[in-house]
Design an enzyme around this catalytic site. Structure first.
Site, PDB file in Angstrom:
ATOM      1  N   HIS A 122       2.120   4.613   4.788  1.00 53.57           N
ATOM      2  CA  HIS A 122       1.317   5.326   3.790  1.00 53.57           C
ATOM      3  C   HIS A 122       1.859   6.729   3.547  1.00 53.57           C
ATOM      4  CE1 HIS A 122      -2.366   2.570   4.742  1.00 53.57           C
ATOM      5  NE2 HIS A 122      -1.361   1.934   4.176  1.00 53.57           N
ATOM      6  N   SER A 125       0.812  -1.219   0.000  1.00 56.17           N
ATOM      7  CA  SER A 125       0.000   0.000   0.000  1.00 56.17           C
ATOM      8  C   SER A 125       0.844   1.267   0.000  1.00 56.17           C
ATOM      9  CB  SER A 125      -0.956  -0.002   1.199  1.00 56.17           C
ATOM     10  OG  SER A 125      -0.253  -0.227   2.397  1.00 56.17           O
TER      11      SER A 125
END
Length: 322
Positions: free
Chosen positions: A200, A152
């Site tokens: 992230h 991610s």
């Protein structure tokens, strides 16, 4: 990225159906995106033929403390391709499918592959630096000792690159697309438990850094050179096989560049009637018109006989008008 958790079940079928249906309807099939999805899925499934080769997830956790202490590139790089459960894998791969198709078709497979390689290293590196920098502020949450895995971070970086192409590409609650990655970072952190905020954030910063370097650097992309070389290496056996098949089945040139037509032109047959040497492509004598028989010589309607020069001249006048 996602922190440690337990496996779920029953979602890989959704990924398979969605990926196959999306991929099949495309006019141009993006090979790099398909390869990334297949690689991540195989690593998660760990089939028997790969079980002895692939390290376990416990051997590749992204842990800043262990990476810096042991200078461990295995944890640094491989952790991006591991997922802790099926929902984690399926969500990331569906996101990769959507972003990868658009980026690869727009950039081309070689440039797209070089971008993904760069973003993997940059996102992991920035996350490592951020976790180390937080120690200077004695931040209460131990990001430096956090364990995480997942693709991610790279996906957030790809989101930045994709959304930078147009302000009108998408909107998140009315925000311009350039801020969509930041909005998603906050929303995911608020509503999805167990995610790595720093991973992230590192991905977003990696995407921004990639765009900056790409716009300010006009030289050749070193990753593209490596990938083109790797592509040539992989395609060499297929090119060699194709060339060998061309030689075996007669497609293309043979010997010293001599074609079949050239060899045929060098073979002649002699007319029985006028002893004129004709090209093998001809079925009748060019000089007197006598038909060629099966043994490579000529046959006359009236039998085999030698004809005079005057008769040859007359036949040639009748055949060619001269």
């Amino acid at each position: 990225m996602e922190r440690g958790g337990r496996r779920g079940g029953g979602m890989l079928g959704l990924l398979l159906v969605q990926a196959v249906s999306e991929y099949c309807r495309l006019e141009r099939k993006p090979p790099v995106t398909a390869g990334l999805i297949a690689a991540n899925t195989l690593i998660y499934l760990r089939p028997k033929f790969l079980h002895q080769i692939l390290p376990s997830i416990n051997q590749v956790w992204f842990n800043p403390y262990l990476i810096l202490k042991h200078k461990d590139l295995k944890h640094f790089l491989l952790s991006a391709f591991y997922h802790i459960n099926e929902p984690h894998l399926v969500y990331n791969m569906l996101s990769l499918l959507w972003k990868g198709i658009r980026l690869e078709n727009a950039m081309g497979s070689v440039e797209y592959a070089s971008m993904v390689a760069a973003l993997v290293g940059m996102s992991q590196g920035i996350t490592l630096l951020l976790s180390k920098a937080l120690l200077l502020f004695e931040y209460e949450r131990a990001y430096y000792n956090e364990y995480s895995v997942g693709f991610s971070g790279v996906l957030f970086a790809m989101k930045v690159v994709l959304y930078s192409q147009s302000d009108d590409f998408t909107n998140v609650h009315g925000l311009p697309s350039r801020y969509a990655a930041w909005a998603e970072l906050i929303l995911v952190q608020m509503f999805v438990p167990g995610v790595s905020f720093l991973g992230h954030l590192g991905g977003i910063l990696a995407g921004i850094l990639y765009l900056y370097l790409k716009s300010s650097y006009s030289g050749p992309n070193p990753f593209m050179k490596i990938i083109r070389g790797f592509k040539s290496l992989l395609s060499w056996p297929f090119i060699s096989l194709r060339n060998s098949r061309n030689r075996v089945f007669g497609r293309g040139t043979l010997g010293h560049g001599e074609s079949r037509e050239t060899r045929n032109m060098s073979i002649v047959w002699r007319c029985r009637e006028c002893t004129y040497d004709n090209l093998s492509l001809l079925s009748a004598c060019e000089m007197c018109g006598t038909e060629r028989d099966n043994d490579g010589l000529s046959s006359s309607v009236n039998g085999t006989r030698n004809i005079s020069l005057e008769e040859v001249r007359q036949r040639r006048v009748q055949r060619f008008g001269r």
